[in-house]
Design a protein around this motif. Sequence first.
Motif, mmCIF file in Angstrom:
data_model
loop_
_atom_site.group_PDB
_atom_site.id
_atom_site.type_symbol
_atom_site.label_atom_id
_atom_site.label_comp_id
_atom_site.label_asym_id
_atom_site.label_seq_id
_atom_site.Cartn_x
_atom_site.Cartn_y
_atom_site.Cartn_z
ATOM 1 N N VAL A 200 -1.442 1.173 0.382
ATOM 2 C CA VAL A 200 -0.399 2.184 0.888
ATOM 3 C C VAL A 200 0.299 1.394 1.834
ATOM 4 O O VAL A 200 -0.176 0.935 2.870
ATOM 5 C CB VAL A 200 -0.985 3.364 1.748
ATOM 6 C CG1 VAL A 200 0.218 4.336 2.144
ATOM 7 C CG2 VAL A 200 -2.048 4.167 0.797
ATOM 8 N N ASN A 201 1.727 1.118 1.548
ATOM 9 C CA ASN A 201 2.655 0.431 2.383
ATOM 10 C C ASN A 201 3.857 1.138 2.945
ATOM 11 O O ASN A 201 4.512 1.568 2.413
ATOM 12 C CB ASN A 201 2.990 -0.844 1.521
ATOM 13 C CG ASN A 201 3.921 -1.852 2.280
ATOM 14 O OD1 ASN A 201 3.946 -1.789 3.591
ATOM 15 N ND2 ASN A 201 4.037 -3.095 1.761
ATOM 16 N N ALA B 287 -5.458 -0.268 3.305
ATOM 17 C CA ALA B 287 -6.102 -0.981 2.183
ATOM 18 C C ALA B 287 -7.254 0.006 1.786
ATOM 19 O O ALA B 287 -7.909 0.086 2.658
ATOM 20 C CB ALA B 287 -6.518 -2.217 2.229
ATOM 21 N N ILE B 288 -7.596 0.388 0.353
ATOM 22 C CA ILE B 288 -8.535 1.047 -0.171
ATOM 23 C C ILE B 288 -9.224 0.447 -1.269
ATOM 24 O O ILE B 288 -8.528 0.089 -2.322
ATOM 25 C CB ILE B 288 -8.001 2.335 -0.574
ATOM 26 C CG1 ILE B 288 -7.004 3.206 0.456
ATOM 27 C CG2 ILE B 288 -9.136 3.341 -0.925
ATOM 28 C CD1 ILE B 288 -6.148 4.169 -0.113
ATOM 29 N N SER B 289 -10.620 0.563 -1.034
ATOM 30 C CA SER B 289 -11.296 -0.355 -2.441
ATOM 31 C C SER B 289 -12.484 0.204 -2.488
ATOM 32 O O SER B 289 -13.327 0.541 -1.571
ATOM 33 C CB SER B 289 -11.311 -1.550 -2.042
ATOM 34 O OG SER B 289 -12.124 -2.300 -2.962
ATOM 35 N N ILE C 292 -9.995 5.277 -6.655
ATOM 36 C CA ILE C 292 -8.967 4.865 -5.435
ATOM 37 C C ILE C 292 -7.589 5.045 -5.661
ATOM 38 O O ILE C 292 -7.075 5.101 -4.707
ATOM 39 C CB ILE C 292 -9.472 3.269 -5.440
ATOM 40 C CG1 ILE C 292 -11.121 2.975 -5.162
ATOM 41 C CG2 ILE C 292 -8.764 2.535 -4.476
ATOM 42 C CD1 ILE C 292 -11.590 3.813 -3.848
ATOM 43 N N ARG C 293 -7.242 4.841 -6.905
ATOM 44 C CA ARG C 293 -5.930 5.086 -7.112
ATOM 45 C C ARG C 293 -5.556 6.546 -6.758
ATOM 46 O O ARG C 293 -4.147 6.655 -6.160
ATOM 47 C CB ARG C 293 -5.462 5.056 -8.735
ATOM 48 C CG ARG C 293 -3.869 5.101 -8.860
ATOM 49 C CD ARG C 293 -3.329 4.742 -10.363
ATOM 50 N NE ARG C 293 -3.795 6.071 -11.072
ATOM 51 C CZ ARG C 293 -4.437 5.843 -12.341
ATOM 52 N NH1 ARG C 293 -4.658 4.995 -12.870
ATOM 53 N NH2 ARG C 293 -4.983 7.168 -12.833
ATOM 54 N N LYS D 113 -2.939 10.311 -2.902
ATOM 55 C CA LYS D 113 -3.170 11.593 -1.933
ATOM 56 C C LYS D 113 -2.533 11.079 -0.724
ATOM 57 O O LYS D 113 -1.956 11.873 0.153
ATOM 58 C CB LYS D 113 -4.674 11.917 -2.032
ATOM 59 C CG LYS D 113 -4.486 13.344 -1.856
ATOM 60 C CD LYS D 113 -6.142 14.073 -1.849
ATOM 61 C CE LYS D 113 -6.325 14.357 -3.208
ATOM 62 N NZ LYS D 113 -5.863 15.708 -3.434
ATOM 63 N N ILE D 114 -3.137 10.024 -0.219
ATOM 64 C CA ILE D 114 -2.789 9.361 1.353
ATOM 65 C C ILE D 114 -1.418 9.187 1.128
ATOM 66 O O ILE D 114 -0.729 9.477 2.098
ATOM 67 C CB ILE D 114 -3.609 8.115 1.596
ATOM 68 C CG1 ILE D 114 -5.178 8.649 1.552
ATOM 69 C CG2 ILE D 114 -2.830 7.521 2.777
ATOM 70 C CD1 ILE D 114 -5.953 7.366 1.885
#
Length: 166
Positions: free
Chosen positions: A118-119, A126-128, A137-138, A143-144
């Motif tokens: 998310v930038n 960063a989500i993993s 994760i996508r 959602k975020i």
Amino acid sequence: MRYFPLFMDLRAKPVLVVGGGEVACRKVDSLLRAQARVTILSPEIESYLEGLVASKDCHWIPSDYSDAYLSKDYVQVWATTDSKEVNHQVHADATKNGILVNVVDDQPYCDFITPSIVNRGRIQLAISSGGAAPVLIRNLREKIESVLPKNLSLLADFAASKRAHI
């Protein structure tokens, strides 16, 4: 935890992308946004990459892969070809030379993986899942993104301008 989360400064650092297709386009785009010095090694490249080469945003070596092109100067190597054999050879050669390597979509051949990002300018999340659940994760990233304001970068820029005073 298998992967250590890390934000790496690639400004002006040399990165090699082996392959010139659609996957290479996405990786080169991200690397250029991080201001890396990107070299593409591939006999042919997509028109998008041709445009980047023409504008001197990156360098292109129009050749098949050979370890002769793998210099220890590279801080990262990305294997993005559609040939499993070539990608695995890139991995073996990079590993032998002590260069971090990512074979796209082939996790056992990755020294590092890229998270879903998310930038919002200076704000990056960063989500993993370590490659275990990319669809989950996508969905979580989307959602975020929907909750965070688009102009969050303005607040971060303001905070950065006041940081020395605080």
